[in-house]
Design a protein around this motif. Structure first.
Motif, mmCIF file in Angstrom:
data_model
loop_
_atom_site.group_PDB
_atom_site.id
_atom_site.type_symbol
_atom_site.label_atom_id
_atom_site.label_comp_id
_atom_site.label_asym_id
_atom_site.label_seq_id
_atom_site.Cartn_x
_atom_site.Cartn_y
_atom_site.Cartn_z
ATOM 1 N N LEU A 1 1.344 -0.906 0.503
ATOM 2 C CA LEU A 1 0.140 -0.320 0.356
ATOM 3 C C LEU A 1 1.030 1.510 -0.073
ATOM 4 C CD1 LEU A 1 -2.820 -0.784 2.686
ATOM 5 C CD2 LEU A 1 -3.047 -1.040 0.151
ATOM 6 N N HIS A 2 2.263 1.427 0.378
ATOM 7 C CA HIS A 2 2.823 2.343 0.110
ATOM 8 C C HIS A 2 3.874 2.331 -0.387
ATOM 9 C CE1 HIS A 2 2.116 1.015 4.709
ATOM 10 N NE2 HIS A 2 2.089 2.760 4.989
ATOM 11 N N LYS B 1 6.923 11.463 8.802
ATOM 12 C CA LYS B 1 5.358 11.874 8.810
ATOM 13 C C LYS B 1 4.684 10.931 9.516
ATOM 14 C CE LYS B 1 3.265 14.134 4.904
ATOM 15 N NZ LYS B 1 2.202 14.180 4.182
ATOM 16 N N LEU C 1 3.332 10.391 15.492
ATOM 17 C CA LEU C 1 3.957 9.425 17.226
ATOM 18 C C LEU C 1 3.694 11.036 18.176
ATOM 19 C CD1 LEU C 1 4.711 5.989 15.732
ATOM 20 C CD2 LEU C 1 2.913 7.261 17.247
ATOM 21 N N TYR D 1 3.381 16.995 14.057
ATOM 22 C CA TYR D 1 2.656 17.148 12.996
ATOM 23 C C TYR D 1 1.117 17.905 12.809
ATOM 24 C CZ TYR D 1 -0.406 14.571 9.416
ATOM 25 O OH TYR D 1 -1.110 13.874 8.424
ATOM 26 N N ILE E 1 -6.787 11.648 11.296
ATOM 27 C CA ILE E 1 -5.620 10.591 10.445
ATOM 28 C C ILE E 1 -6.264 10.227 9.550
ATOM 29 C CG2 ILE E 1 -5.653 9.116 12.701
ATOM 30 C CD1 ILE E 1 -2.700 10.468 10.212
ATOM 31 N N VAL F 1 -7.236 10.819 5.741
ATOM 32 C CA VAL F 1 -5.711 10.586 4.991
ATOM 33 C C VAL F 1 -6.185 9.057 4.849
ATOM 34 C CG1 VAL F 1 -4.285 10.737 5.690
ATOM 35 C CG2 VAL F 1 -4.866 12.518 6.674
ATOM 36 N N HIS F 2 -6.973 7.831 5.776
ATOM 37 C CA HIS F 2 -6.712 6.515 5.286
ATOM 38 C C HIS F 2 -7.188 6.099 4.359
ATOM 39 C CE1 HIS F 2 -3.389 6.992 8.483
ATOM 40 N NE2 HIS F 2 -2.704 5.694 8.135
ATOM 41 N N PHE G 1 -6.873 4.305 0.814
ATOM 42 C CA PHE G 1 -6.184 3.381 1.134
ATOM 43 C C PHE G 1 -7.572 1.981 1.440
ATOM 44 C CE2 PHE G 1 -2.399 5.177 0.094
ATOM 45 C CZ PHE G 1 -2.688 6.075 0.770
ATOM 46 N N ARG H 1 -4.859 -4.574 9.452
ATOM 47 C CA ARG H 1 -4.357 -3.581 10.355
ATOM 48 C C ARG H 1 -4.453 -4.275 11.259
ATOM 49 N NH1 ARG H 1 -9.921 -6.413 13.470
ATOM 50 N NH2 ARG H 1 -8.359 -7.216 12.965
ATOM 51 N N TRP I 1 -0.654 -3.902 10.148
ATOM 52 C CA TRP I 1 0.535 -2.857 10.974
ATOM 53 C C TRP I 1 0.870 -2.590 12.293
ATOM 54 C CZ3 TRP I 1 0.052 0.710 14.654
ATOM 55 C CH2 TRP I 1 0.881 2.025 14.335
ATOM 56 N N MET J 1 -8.983 2.738 11.644
ATOM 57 C CA MET J 1 -8.186 3.292 10.052
ATOM 58 C C MET J 1 -9.152 2.173 9.197
ATOM 59 S SD MET J 1 -6.483 5.666 10.318
ATOM 60 C CE MET J 1 -5.817 6.135 12.366
HETATM 61 C C1 HEM Z 1 -4.291 -0.244 10.008
HETATM 62 C C2 HEM Z 1 -3.435 0.083 9.257
HETATM 63 C C3 HEM Z 1 -2.855 0.746 8.574
HETATM 64 C C4 HEM Z 1 -2.914 1.037 7.135
HETATM 65 C C5 HEM Z 1 -2.872 0.112 6.424
HETATM 66 C C6 HEM Z 1 -1.328 1.928 7.213
HETATM 67 C C7 HEM Z 1 -1.699 2.663 5.724
HETATM 68 C C8 HEM Z 1 -0.975 3.820 5.287
HETATM 69 C C9 HEM Z 1 -0.427 4.477 4.459
HETATM 70 C C10 HEM Z 1 -0.331 3.087 2.634
HETATM 71 C C11 HEM Z 1 -0.020 5.891 4.206
HETATM 72 C C12 HEM Z 1 0.405 6.556 3.375
HETATM 73 C C13 HEM Z 1 1.973 6.441 3.156
HETATM 74 C C14 HEM Z 1 2.206 7.618 1.962
HETATM 75 O O1 HEM Z 1 2.088 8.312 1.240
HETATM 76 O O2 HEM Z 1 3.718 6.521 1.649
HETATM 77 C C15 HEM Z 1 -0.309 6.393 5.518
HETATM 78 C C16 HEM Z 1 -0.028 6.829 6.002
HETATM 79 C C17 HEM Z 1 -0.024 7.502 7.492
HETATM 80 N N1 HEM Z 1 -0.043 6.470 7.809
HETATM 81 FE FE1 HEM Z 1 -0.590 5.155 8.368
HETATM 82 N N2 HEM Z 1 -1.762 2.604 8.582
HETATM 83 C C18 HEM Z 1 -2.196 2.437 9.308
HETATM 84 C C19 HEM Z 1 -2.044 2.737 10.339
HETATM 85 C C20 HEM Z 1 -2.021 4.195 10.980
HETATM 86 C C21 HEM Z 1 -2.158 4.569 12.700
HETATM 87 C C22 HEM Z 1 -3.298 3.214 13.434
HETATM 88 C C23 HEM Z 1 -1.457 5.065 12.496
HETATM 89 C C24 HEM Z 1 -1.162 6.273 13.930
HETATM 90 C C25 HEM Z 1 -0.443 5.889 15.166
HETATM 91 C C26 HEM Z 1 -0.993 6.261 11.753
HETATM 92 C C27 HEM Z 1 -0.046 6.643 10.750
HETATM 93 C C28 HEM Z 1 -0.120 7.711 9.882
HETATM 94 C C29 HEM Z 1 0.526 8.852 9.173
HETATM 95 C C30 HEM Z 1 0.636 9.632 10.556
HETATM 96 C C31 HEM Z 1 0.778 9.086 7.777
HETATM 97 C C32 HEM Z 1 0.355 10.120 6.747
HETATM 98 C C33 HEM Z 1 -0.324 10.591 6.547
HETATM 99 C C34 HEM Z 1 -0.004 12.186 5.684
HETATM 100 O O3 HEM Z 1 0.496 12.031 4.774
HETATM 101 O O4 HEM Z 1 -0.151 13.139 6.253
HETATM 102 N N3 HEM Z 1 -1.237 5.108 9.971
HETATM 103 N N4 HEM Z 1 -0.646 4.565 6.169
#
Ligand code: HEM
Length: 126
Positions: A38-39, A49, A54, A64, A73, A76-77, A80, A87, A90, A122
């Protein structure tokens, strides 16, 4: 003054190491393949980020929020596909990251449920 999880993890250096270890685990653990897929190829931006996010979430500087405002947040997700598998992957990576940075057991235990709740929040499909 109550010690924050941020301080218990070693402040800025410790939380930066945790974010780094999270994405290292995501790349190295075959069980995290769906999450990795996904990334973006280049993880440097998301490592920064996650550290910034965190930092505030763990009781340290709200980097942030200062940089990006009150971004939801979960929204933002929403772009995806995050199901139970993503989940759990992660959470697997975060538990592995905590282990790799030798997080004190009491802070790892303290944060396990809050991280599980965040990851569940998320999820946007079965
Ligand atoms: C539950 C499963 C989760 C998945 C599958 C997931 C997946 C992703 C993906 C694909 C991105 C974009 C990455 C990129 O731009 O390259 C992202 C961004 C981010 N994720 Fe998650 N994430 C998950 C849970 C979380 C959790 C629990 C947190 C925080 C505790 C978190 C914090 C963040 C942050 C801070 C960003 C950057 C957002 C932005 O662009 O401003 N994620 N995540």
């Amino acid at each position: 003054m109550e010690t924050t999880p941020y301080e218990m993890l070693g402040g800025e250096t410790g939380v930066r190491r945790l974010a780094e270890a999270f994405y290292d685990a995501m790349v190295e653990l075959p069980e995290a393949a769906d999450l990795r897929a996904l990334h973006n190829e280049d993880l440097s931006g998301i490592k920064r980020k996650l550290f910034e996010y965190l930092s505030g979430w763990l009781g340290g500087p709200m980097i942030y929020f200062e940089k990006y405002g009150g971004v939801c947040i979960r929204s933002v997700h929403a772009r995806f596909p995050i199901g139970a598998a993503e989940r759990d992957q992660w959470l697997l990576c975060m538990r592995e990251a905590m282990r790799r940075v030798n997080a004190p057991p009491q802070v790892a235990a303290l944060l396990d449920l809050p991280f599980a709740r965040m990851a569940e929040a998320m999820r946007n499909r079965a």
